[in-house]
Design a protein around this motif. Structure first.
Motif, PDB file in Angstrom:
ATOM      1  N   PRO A 178      13.049  45.232  45.985  1.00  0.00           N
ATOM      2  CA  PRO A 178      12.708  43.807  45.979  1.00  0.00           C
ATOM      3  C   PRO A 178      12.683  43.239  47.396  1.00  0.00           C
ATOM      4  O   PRO A 178      13.584  43.508  48.193  1.00  0.00           O
ATOM      5  N   GLU A 183      12.007  38.623  42.845  1.00  0.00           N
ATOM      6  CA  GLU A 183      11.651  39.933  42.318  1.00  0.00           C
ATOM      7  C   GLU A 183      12.808  40.611  41.591  1.00  0.00           C
ATOM      8  O   GLU A 183      12.598  41.620  40.905  1.00  0.00           O
ATOM      9  N   LEU A 184      14.014  40.059  41.696  1.00  0.00           N
ATOM     10  CA  LEU A 184      15.142  40.627  40.950  1.00  0.00           C
ATOM     11  C   LEU A 184      14.920  40.551  39.450  1.00  0.00           C
ATOM     12  O   LEU A 184      15.491  41.340  38.679  1.00  0.00           O
ATOM     13  N   HIS A 187      14.014  43.746  37.773  1.00  0.00           N
ATOM     14  CA  HIS A 187      14.885  44.900  37.970  1.00  0.00           C
ATOM     15  C   HIS A 187      16.045  44.905  36.988  1.00  0.00           C
ATOM     16  O   HIS A 187      16.401  43.867  36.401  1.00  0.00           O
TER      17      HIS A 187
END
Length: 297
Positions: A178, A183-184, A187
């Motif tokens: 990331p 963007e976490l 995940h």
């Protein structure tokens, strides 16, 4: 065993909810602890505890007796503290608690040297990543990561503990690294959770100030070391105290993720009950532990 010692057994059994747990806490077998309760009940001619196969609770008179017995023991402990303060030789048991990883790595190594210098002091160290009720569990000193909220406890700050987001090189190679906090969401974030746990989000430090990230993932646990092991095994991204992952970062087994927007640091300190007179052995160990721990941060 003296009457006062029987009172201690009764109080711990009520507080811990079982004869086995109360006896174990005082290093007594269940049979011996049970006999101490029978002795008290025979002494007064009343039933103090209701026993079933699943549950143990104080009777109405047992609850009233517990309240008075607890005050007697607290008064006795304060009297012993006065004597210890004059003699300069601390005596007795110190009950400690700490989170699992912190307790193993930082607190447990401090106890043997202190005991070598103070042979009259014994320790009961209980490690758990769950919240512990310091008053009900009769804890003398609790080492703590986070924000203390209980006004019935005295807080002594040791240091700010940096936290890092980490993942294995294998995980990042398979799922990408990331580049931004947003963007976490894509995940597998590994979370420390348990009943009434506060952690269902991460707060990251950004140029605009703290930012709450509602992260999620397939795995959660109530053991911080399990989170680190999952991260090492390539299962996701973990939010861990810096001291716990420093060696793995140095060897390359873990990679620092989003280093420009790390999680907010945790406050590291110790909690003690507010008492009119703090037991010298507790104060001495707290002073010693704080002094030694500050050297590590």
């Amino acid at each position: 065993m003296s009457y006062l010692e029987s009172l201690r057994v009764f109080v711990r059994i009520v507080e811990l909810g079982s004869i086995t747990s109360g006896g174990r806490d005082l290093r007594l077998s269940p049979a011996v602890a049970s006999n101490r309760i029978k002795d008290l009940e025979n002494r007064f001619g009343v039933r103090l505890l209701n026993r079933t196969t699943r549950k143990l609770t104080p009777t109405e008179i047992g609850r009233a007796f517990y309240d008075h017995a607890r005050r007697v023991i607290d008064t006795l402990d304060e009297a012993e503290a006065v004597v210890s303060s004059f003699s300069g030789k601390p005596q007795g048991v110190v009950r400690l608690t700490a989170p699992l990883g912190l307790g193993r790595r930082l607190i447990a190594p401090l106890i043997p040297p202190f005991c070598a210098d103070n042979p009259g002091v014994d320790f009961r160290l209980r490690l758990s990543d769950r919240n512990v009720n310091i008053i009900e569990d009769a804890i003398d000193l609790a080492f703590f990561l986070g924000e203390p909220t209980d006004s019935a406890l005295k807080w002594r700050k040791i240091a700010d503990c940096p936290r890092l987001l980490v993942a294995s090189p294998e995980y990042l190679a398979a799922h990408g690294t990331p580049a931004r906090p947003d963007e976490l969401i894509d995940h597998n974030c590994l979370l420390l959770r348990y009943p009434r746990s506060p952690e269902y989000f991460w707060v990251l430090q950004t140029d605009e100030g703290p930012r709450k990230m509602m992260v999620g993932g397939r795995f959660d646990t109530d053991d911080g070391d399990v989170l680190t092991n999952w991260a090492l095994a390539g299962y996701g991204i973990a939010n861990r105290p810096a001291y716990e992952v420093a060696a793995d970062l140095k060897t390359g087994r873990l990679v620092h993720v989003l280093p420009d927007t790390p999680p907010l640091p945790s406050q590291f300190g110790c909690l003690t009950p507010h008492r009119r007179l703090q037991d010298p052995k507790v104060r001495m160990f707290a002073d010693y532990a704080v002094r030694e721990l500050k050297k590590m941060f």
